[in-house]
Design a protein around this motif. Structure first.
Motif, PDB file in Angstrom:
ATOM      1  N   ASP A   1      -8.091   3.980 -27.550  1.00 50.33           N
ATOM      2  CA  ASP A   1      -9.189   3.641 -28.471  1.00 50.33           C
ATOM      3  C   ASP A   1     -10.550   3.971 -27.864  1.00 50.33           C
ATOM      4  N   GLN A   2     -10.654   3.910 -26.515  1.00 49.70           N
ATOM      5  CA  GLN A   2     -11.930   4.276 -25.875  1.00 49.70           C
ATOM      6  C   GLN A   2     -12.113   5.787 -25.866  1.00 49.70           C
ATOM      7  N   LEU A   3     -10.997   6.505 -25.785  1.00 48.57           N
ATOM      8  CA  LEU A   3     -11.045   7.940 -25.505  1.00 48.57           C
ATOM      9  C   LEU A   3     -11.198   8.782 -26.756  1.00 48.57           C
ATOM     10  N   GLY A   4     -10.610   8.292 -27.851  1.00 44.70           N
ATOM     11  CA  GLY A   4     -10.500   9.160 -29.020  1.00 44.70           C
ATOM     12  C   GLY A   4      -9.374  10.176 -28.864  1.00 44.70           C
ATOM     13  N   HIS A   5      -8.553  10.013 -27.825  1.00 46.57           N
ATOM     14  CA  HIS A   5      -7.373  10.851 -27.606  1.00 46.57           C
ATOM     15  C   HIS A   5      -6.202   9.936 -27.260  1.00 46.57           C
ATOM     16  N   ALA A   6      -5.047  10.239 -27.829  1.00 46.48           N
ATOM     17  CA  ALA A   6      -3.845   9.450 -27.536  1.00 46.48           C
ATOM     18  C   ALA A   6      -2.808  10.347 -26.868  1.00 46.48           C
ATOM     19  N   LYS A   7      -1.999   9.763 -25.952  1.00 48.58           N
ATOM     20  CA  LYS A   7      -0.859  10.499 -25.415  1.00 48.58           C
ATOM     21  C   LYS A   7      -0.015  11.008 -26.564  1.00 48.58           C
ATOM     22  N   PRO A   8       0.545  12.197 -26.547  1.00 51.00           N
ATOM     23  CA  PRO A   8       0.675  13.084 -25.391  1.00 51.00           C
ATOM     24  C   PRO A   8      -0.468  14.089 -25.213  1.00 51.00           C
ATOM     25  N   ALA A   9      -1.616  13.889 -25.841  1.00 50.12           N
ATOM     26  CA  ALA A   9      -2.716  14.837 -25.652  1.00 50.12           C
ATOM     27  C   ALA A   9      -3.099  14.894 -24.167  1.00 50.12           C
ATOM     28  N   PRO A  10      -3.278  16.092 -23.606  1.00 52.30           N
ATOM     29  CA  PRO A  10      -3.654  16.191 -22.176  1.00 52.30           C
ATOM     30  C   PRO A  10      -4.940  15.437 -21.865  1.00 52.30           C
ATOM     31  N   GLU A  11      -5.865  15.392 -22.834  1.00 53.13           N
ATOM     32  CA  GLU A  11      -7.144  14.708 -22.592  1.00 53.13           C
ATOM     33  C   GLU A  11      -6.945  13.253 -22.169  1.00 53.13           C
ATOM     34  N   ALA A  12      -5.923  12.612 -22.735  1.00 59.54           N
ATOM     35  CA  ALA A  12      -5.681  11.203 -22.388  1.00 59.54           C
ATOM     36  C   ALA A  12      -5.256  11.078 -20.919  1.00 59.54           C
ATOM     37  N   PHE A  13      -4.320  11.923 -20.489  1.00 58.51           N
ATOM     38  CA  PHE A  13      -3.848  11.867 -19.094  1.00 58.51           C
ATOM     39  C   PHE A  13      -4.971  12.261 -18.130  1.00 58.51           C
ATOM     40  N   LEU A  14      -5.745  13.287 -18.494  1.00 60.94           N
ATOM     41  CA  LEU A  14      -6.818  13.738 -17.604  1.00 60.94           C
ATOM     42  C   LEU A  14      -7.911  12.686 -17.493  1.00 60.94           C
ATOM     43  N   ALA A  15      -8.151  11.934 -18.567  1.00 60.34           N
ATOM     44  CA  ALA A  15      -9.149  10.858 -18.497  1.00 60.34           C
ATOM     45  C   ALA A  15      -8.704   9.767 -17.533  1.00 60.34           C
ATOM     46  N   ALA A  16      -7.406   9.480 -17.507  1.00 59.00           N
ATOM     47  CA  ALA A  16      -6.907   8.468 -16.567  1.00 59.00           C
ATOM     48  C   ALA A  16      -7.078   8.957 -15.130  1.00 59.00           C
ATOM     49  N   CYS A  17      -6.787  10.249 -14.882  1.00 62.59           N
ATOM     50  CA  CYS A  17      -6.976  10.817 -13.539  1.00 62.59           C
ATOM     51  C   CYS A  17      -8.445  10.757 -13.142  1.00 62.59           C
ATOM     52  N   GLU A  18      -9.311  11.105 -14.074  1.00 67.15           N
ATOM     53  CA  GLU A  18     -10.752  11.075 -13.788  1.00 67.15           C
ATOM     54  C   GLU A  18     -11.201   9.647 -13.453  1.00 67.15           C
ATOM     55  N   ALA A  19     -10.674   8.677 -14.186  1.00 62.83           N
ATOM     56  CA  ALA A  19     -11.033   7.274 -13.912  1.00 62.83           C
ATOM     57  C   ALA A  19     -10.587   6.865 -12.511  1.00 62.83           C
ATOM     58  N   MET A  20      -9.496   7.465 -12.028  1.00 61.46           N
ATOM     59  CA  MET A  20      -9.014   7.178 -10.675  1.00 61.46           C
ATOM     60  C   MET A  20      -9.727   8.046  -9.632  1.00 61.46           C
TER      61      MET A  20
ATOM     62  N   PRO B   1       0.820  -1.203   0.000  1.00 61.02           N
ATOM     63  CA  PRO B   1       0.000   0.000   0.000  1.00 61.02           C
ATOM     64  C   PRO B   1       0.863   1.266   0.000  1.00 61.02           C
ATOM     65  N   GLY B   2       0.186   2.377  -0.013  1.00 58.37           N
ATOM     66  CA  GLY B   2       0.874   3.660  -0.079  1.00 58.37           C
ATOM     67  C   GLY B   2       0.415   4.426  -1.309  1.00 58.37           C
ATOM     68  N   TYR B   3       0.307   3.700  -2.418  1.00 65.03           N
ATOM     69  CA  TYR B   3      -0.146   4.336  -3.661  1.00 65.03           C
ATOM     70  C   TYR B   3      -1.184   3.450  -4.344  1.00 65.03           C
ATOM     71  N   ARG B   4      -2.167   4.111  -4.944  1.00 60.43           N
ATOM     72  CA  ARG B   4      -3.099   3.400  -5.822  1.00 60.43           C
ATOM     73  C   ARG B   4      -2.461   3.311  -7.214  1.00 60.43           C
ATOM     74  N   HIS B   5      -2.945   2.371  -8.041  1.00 57.34           N
ATOM     75  CA  HIS B   5      -2.318   2.141  -9.336  1.00 57.34           C
ATOM     76  C   HIS B   5      -3.342   2.057 -10.470  1.00 57.34           C
ATOM     77  N   GLY B   6      -2.996   2.687 -11.602  1.00 58.19           N
ATOM     78  CA  GLY B   6      -3.826   2.623 -12.801  1.00 58.19           C
ATOM     79  C   GLY B   6      -2.941   2.496 -14.022  1.00 58.19           C
ATOM     80  N   LEU B   7      -3.574   2.334 -15.195  1.00 59.84           N
ATOM     81  CA  LEU B   7      -2.859   2.136 -16.450  1.00 59.84           C
ATOM     82  C   LEU B   7      -3.423   3.051 -17.530  1.00 59.84           C
ATOM     83  N   LEU B   8      -2.537   3.625 -18.335  1.00 58.93           N
ATOM     84  CA  LEU B   8      -2.952   4.428 -19.490  1.00 58.93           C
ATOM     85  C   LEU B   8      -2.055   4.053 -20.664  1.00 58.93           C
TER      86      LEU B   8
END
Ligand SMILES: [Mg+2]
Length: 237
Positions: A152-171, A117-124
């Motif tokens: 493919d779900q997002l319609g945005h690919a890294k390095p677009a900010p939308e991709a990173f922000l979607a991962a944060c929102e999912a978390m 523990p200490g950190y939660r984990h996600g994938l993008l």
């Protein structure tokens, strides 16, 4: 606010895509009798890599589907007219040589254990979610991560900010509470920084000199990640 989650890139960060691809492609080309077309096995691999970058780039740009980029890689590498069925069959024979279950980098599980523990984990990932879900389950690590977010779900690919922000929102977290770890300095680390996350470049090749001007946070292996995250939480330490 401190960092409470790590979002991870997959290919060449957790999974040795380049190593698995290289070994499988060489076996595939040999089995198909294709190596004689090239001056050396390295020349064949270089051509395979160029074709992948071109066709995968068109997939990420939304110009073709995930399945179509595989077909086009088969056709472009062979320089032949192939039906969809022929192209699918040729690519499937390549995939059959890919030992994805063996491709986990040895520092991944120790790092995940040290950070849980200490950190939660996600994938993008800039990829197809069904494909990456199968790869992660084959590696036995899918359940270590709360979310899997793919371009493919997002319609945005890294390095677009939308991709990173979607991962944060999912978390369910603001970007300032999330570190993003990936092997590409531009697509991953600089992109995450620009979106307000803590971008961390995992420079597994140790080729840092070429990118020193970008001022990125850089580690050369995941063993260094826990200490880096602690230093970000307390910049005075
Ligand atoms: Mg990667």
């Amino acid at each position: 606010m401190g960092i409470s989650a790590v979002v991870w890139d997959i290919d060449d960060t957790l999974f040795d895509y380049s190593g698995s691809d290289r070994a499988a492609a060489l076996r595939h080309f040999a089995a198909e009798g294709l190596l004689g077309r090239f001056s050396s096995p390295e020349a064949a691999l270089a051509r395979w890599r160029v074709v992948m970058e071109e066709q995968y780039g068109r997939y990420l740009a939304g110009e073709q589907s995930f399945v179509a980029q595989r077909r086009e890689r088969s056709r472009a590498f062979l320089g032949e007219v192939l039906s969809d069925a022929e192209a699918d069959a040729w690519f499937a024979r390549y995939l059959a040589h890919r030992g994805d279950a063996d491709g986990l980098f040895p520092d991944v599980l120790p790092a995940l254990t040290a950070l849980t523990p200490g950190y939660r984990h996600g994938l993008l990932s800039n990829s197809d979610i069904g494909h990456q879900d199968r790869v992660l389950r084959g590696l036995g690590i899918r359940d270590r991560f709360e979310v899997l977010v793919c371009s493919d779900q997002l319609g945005h690919a890294k390095p677009a900010p939308e991709a990173f922000l979607a991962a944060c929102e999912a978390m369910g977290l603001p970007p300032g509470a999330v570190a993003y770890v990936g092997d590409r300095p531009d697509t991953d680390a600089a992109g995450a920084d620009a979106a307000g996350l803590y971008g961390i470049w995992l420079d597994r090749t140790g080729d840092g000199a070429a990118h020193r001007g970008l001022g990125l946070r850089r580690i050369t292996g995941l063993a260094a990640l826990p200490a880096l995250l602690r230093s970000l939480a307390d910049p005075t330490s």
